[in-house]
Design a protein around this motif. Structure first.
Motif, PDB file in Angstrom:
ATOM      1  N   ALA A 239      26.363  47.699  28.964  1.00 35.86           N
ATOM      2  CA  ALA A 239      26.177  46.454  29.716  1.00 35.86           C
ATOM      3  C   ALA A 239      27.511  45.756  29.951  1.00 35.86           C
ATOM      4  N   TYR A 240      28.376  45.772  28.942  1.00 35.68           N
ATOM      5  CA  TYR A 240      29.700  45.161  29.077  1.00 35.68           C
ATOM      6  C   TYR A 240      30.540  45.891  30.122  1.00 35.68           C
ATOM      7  N   CYS A 241      30.534  47.226  30.046  1.00 36.50           N
ATOM      8  CA  CYS A 241      31.308  48.014  31.008  1.00 36.50           C
ATOM      9  C   CYS A 241      30.770  47.813  32.421  1.00 36.50           C
ATOM     10  N   GLN A 242      29.460  47.748  32.557  1.00 41.41           N
ATOM     11  CA  GLN A 242      28.863  47.527  33.873  1.00 41.41           C
ATOM     12  C   GLN A 242      29.247  46.156  34.422  1.00 41.41           C
ATOM     13  N   GLN A 243      29.349  45.162  33.547  1.00 39.59           N
ATOM     14  CA  GLN A 243      29.761  43.840  34.012  1.00 39.59           C
ATOM     15  C   GLN A 243      31.192  43.873  34.554  1.00 39.59           C
ATOM     16  N   ASP A 244      32.083  44.605  33.874  1.00 35.31           N
ATOM     17  CA  ASP A 244      33.455  44.738  34.373  1.00 35.31           C
ATOM     18  C   ASP A 244      33.480  45.411  35.740  1.00 35.31           C
ATOM     19  N   VAL A 245      32.642  46.422  35.914  1.00 38.81           N
ATOM     20  CA  VAL A 245      32.549  47.092  37.211  1.00 38.81           C
ATOM     21  C   VAL A 245      32.038  46.124  38.275  1.00 38.81           C
ATOM     22  N   ALA A 246      31.025  45.335  37.930  1.00 41.02           N
ATOM     23  CA  ALA A 246      30.469  44.370  38.878  1.00 41.02           C
ATOM     24  C   ALA A 246      31.504  43.307  39.259  1.00 41.02           C
ATOM     25  N   ILE A 247      32.310  42.858  38.283  1.00 44.89           N
ATOM     26  CA  ILE A 247      33.363  41.888  38.562  1.00 44.89           C
ATOM     27  C   ILE A 247      34.399  42.490  39.498  1.00 44.89           C
ATOM     28  N   THR A 248      34.811  43.713  39.217  1.00 42.61           N
ATOM     29  CA  THR A 248      35.801  44.392  40.068  1.00 42.61           C
ATOM     30  C   THR A 248      35.259  44.569  41.481  1.00 42.61           C
ATOM     31  N   ARG A 249      33.993  44.962  41.586  1.00 43.43           N
ATOM     32  CA  ARG A 249      33.363  45.078  42.901  1.00 43.43           C
ATOM     33  C   ARG A 249      33.349  43.727  43.609  1.00 43.43           C
ATOM     34  N   GLY A 250      33.014  42.657  42.878  1.00 44.23           N
ATOM     35  CA  GLY A 250      32.982  41.321  43.469  1.00 44.23           C
ATOM     36  C   GLY A 250      34.336  40.894  43.988  1.00 44.23           C
ATOM     37  N   LEU A 251      35.390  41.169  43.239  1.00 44.63           N
ATOM     38  CA  LEU A 251      36.742  40.820  43.678  1.00 44.63           C
ATOM     39  C   LEU A 251      37.140  41.618  44.920  1.00 44.63           C
ATOM     40  N   PHE A 252      36.808  42.904  44.922  1.00 42.91           N
ATOM     41  CA  PHE A 252      37.125  43.736  46.080  1.00 42.91           C
ATOM     42  C   PHE A 252      36.407  43.238  47.333  1.00 42.91           C
ATOM     43  N   CYS A 253      35.119  42.980  47.214  1.00 43.72           N
ATOM     44  CA  CYS A 253      34.339  42.534  48.374  1.00 43.72           C
ATOM     45  C   CYS A 253      34.804  41.166  48.867  1.00 43.72           C
ATOM     46  N   LEU A 254      35.136  40.273  47.935  1.00 41.36           N
ATOM     47  CA  LEU A 254      35.615  38.949  48.324  1.00 41.36           C
ATOM     48  C   LEU A 254      36.972  39.048  49.001  1.00 41.36           C
ATOM     49  N   GLY A 255      37.879  39.823  48.414  1.00 44.34           N
ATOM     50  CA  GLY A 255      39.201  39.993  49.016  1.00 44.34           C
ATOM     51  C   GLY A 255      39.125  40.621  50.383  1.00 44.34           C
ATOM     52  N   GLN A 256      38.196  41.550  50.553  1.00 44.27           N
ATOM     53  CA  GLN A 256      38.023  42.194  51.857  1.00 44.27           C
ATOM     54  C   GLN A 256      37.499  41.200  52.879  1.00 44.27           C
ATOM     55  N   LYS A 257      36.557  40.372  52.478  1.00 41.06           N
ATOM     56  CA  LYS A 257      35.953  39.398  53.389  1.00 41.06           C
ATOM     57  C   LYS A 257      36.917  38.276  53.762  1.00 41.06           C
ATOM     58  N   GLU A 258      37.628  37.736  52.765  1.00 43.05           N
ATOM     59  CA  GLU A 258      38.480  36.567  52.987  1.00 43.05           C
ATOM     60  C   GLU A 258      39.919  36.916  53.353  1.00 43.05           C
ATOM     61  N   GLY A 259      40.323  38.157  53.104  1.00 43.77           N
ATOM     62  CA  GLY A 259      41.711  38.535  53.361  1.00 43.77           C
ATOM     63  C   GLY A 259      42.664  38.022  52.299  1.00 43.77           C
ATOM     64  N   CYS A 260      42.125  37.603  51.158  1.00 46.78           N
ATOM     65  CA  CYS A 260      42.976  37.093  50.081  1.00 46.78           C
ATOM     66  C   CYS A 260      42.154  36.955  48.807  1.00 46.78           C
ATOM     67  N   LEU A 261      42.848  36.805  47.697  1.00 44.11           N
ATOM     68  CA  LEU A 261      42.262  36.362  46.438  1.00 44.11           C
ATOM     69  C   LEU A 261      43.042  35.132  45.975  1.00 44.11           C
ATOM     70  N   ILE A 262      42.451  34.396  45.061  1.00 44.09           N
ATOM     71  CA  ILE A 262      43.069  33.182  44.541  1.00 44.09           C
ATOM     72  C   ILE A 262      43.515  33.413  43.104  1.00 44.09           C
ATOM     73  N   TYR A 263      44.686  32.872  42.760  1.00 48.75           N
ATOM     74  CA  TYR A 263      45.037  32.829  41.345  1.00 48.75           C
ATOM     75  C   TYR A 263      45.462  31.405  41.002  1.00 48.75           C
ATOM     76  N   GLN A 264      45.187  31.043  39.763  1.00 47.95           N
ATOM     77  CA  GLN A 264      45.476  29.688  39.308  1.00 47.95           C
ATOM     78  C   GLN A 264      46.638  29.704  38.335  1.00 47.95           C
ATOM     79  N   ARG A 265      47.662  28.929  38.658  1.00 45.10           N
ATOM     80  CA  ARG A 265      48.828  28.847  37.785  1.00 45.10           C
ATOM     81  C   ARG A 265      48.526  27.989  36.564  1.00 45.10           C
ATOM     82  N   LYS A 266      49.421  28.023  35.599  1.00 41.98           N
ATOM     83  CA  LYS A 266      49.228  27.257  34.379  1.00 41.98           C
ATOM     84  C   LYS A 266      49.221  25.760  34.643  1.00 41.98           C
ATOM     85  N   ASP A 267      49.906  25.340  35.732  1.00 43.21           N
ATOM     86  CA  ASP A 267      49.918  23.913  36.050  1.00 43.21           C
ATOM     87  C   ASP A 267      48.670  23.485  36.829  1.00 43.21           C
ATOM     88  N   GLY A 268      47.739  24.422  37.046  1.00 44.98           N
ATOM     89  CA  GLY A 268      46.490  24.101  37.730  1.00 44.98           C
ATOM     90  C   GLY A 268      46.499  24.369  39.214  1.00 44.98           C
TER      91      GLY A 268
END
Length: 225
Positions: free
Chosen positions: A175-204
């Protein structure tokens, strides 16, 4: 005028030529649209040992597979593979036009490579960690990307995954491994749709990572692999 003269008998009409015979239906060449999705999977695996137990991450090939999970996008299903299924897993990966993962080239392929003579890095692979590093020149964890983009985090970590393996708690591990796969799939699909991903720096501050994962771009990138 010609028709009127013909009806009055003042003009002779030539007979129409016989139509050419039709030999079978006309065949139109149909090529796949460049926008059509590639037949892809998302892959992740867990190990029986920790890096510290085999002399460091450079010896990932000694960590042994506890299990791996593959998401087949076309079939929209998750598949679980155990150590005894390693060769079947390698064959399965070779059947896709694209393999998506996170740190898959340095880690997952290194672990799985101990079971096969096939060079896994020859597979058409989109490693999301490499894609992010290519823009930022530093690495981000799957956890931080999941929180910033999907509003969720991982349910466990590699230390706990190895402990579950030793305790025989395979359902929780899968179940844990499947969740990691689902997260990776979610990031790929989102990045493909939006043309970007977001990252948050330590300063917010929240910044964009530009990415081109459109199907035409990926098809061009991996067409010779």
């Amino acid at each position: 005028l010609l028709l009127t003269r013909a009806l009055l008998g003042k003009e002779a009409l030539e007979a129409c030529p016989e139509p050419a015979p039709v030999i079978g239906p006309a065949v139109k060449e149909v090529r796949p649209s460049p926008e059509a999705p590639l037949d892809f999977c998302v892959f992740d695996l867990e190990t029986q040992r920790l890096a510290a137990e085999v002399g460091g991450w450079a010896n990932a090939h000694l960590m042994r597979i506890s299990l791996g999970v593959l998401y087949d996008a076309k079939g929209d299903k998750f598949e679980t593979y155990f150590e005894k299924d390693a060769n079947r897993l390698v064959e399965r990966l070779q059947g896709f036009e694209l393999v998506v993962g996170f740190n898959i080239k340095r880690f997952d392929y290194a672990v799985l490579g101990a079971y096969t003579p096939f060079e896994l890095k020859k597979l058409p692979t989109l490693d999301l960690l490499d894609e992010v590093f290519g823009h930022l020149n530093f690495r981000l964890s799957l956890q931080s990307l999941a929180e910033a983009n999907l509003g969720q985090g991982k349910s466990a970590d590699g230390l706990l995954a190895v402990e579950w393996w030793r305790q025989g708690r395979m359902e929780e591990l899968a179940a844990y491994c499947q969740q990691d796969v689902a997260i990776t799939r979610g990031l790929f699909c989102l990045g493909q749709k939006e043309g970007c991903l977001i990252y948050q720096r330590k300063d917010g501050a929240r910044l964009r990572i530009p990415l081109d994962w459109s199907w035409p771009s990926l098809r061009e990138r991996f067409k010779n692999e």
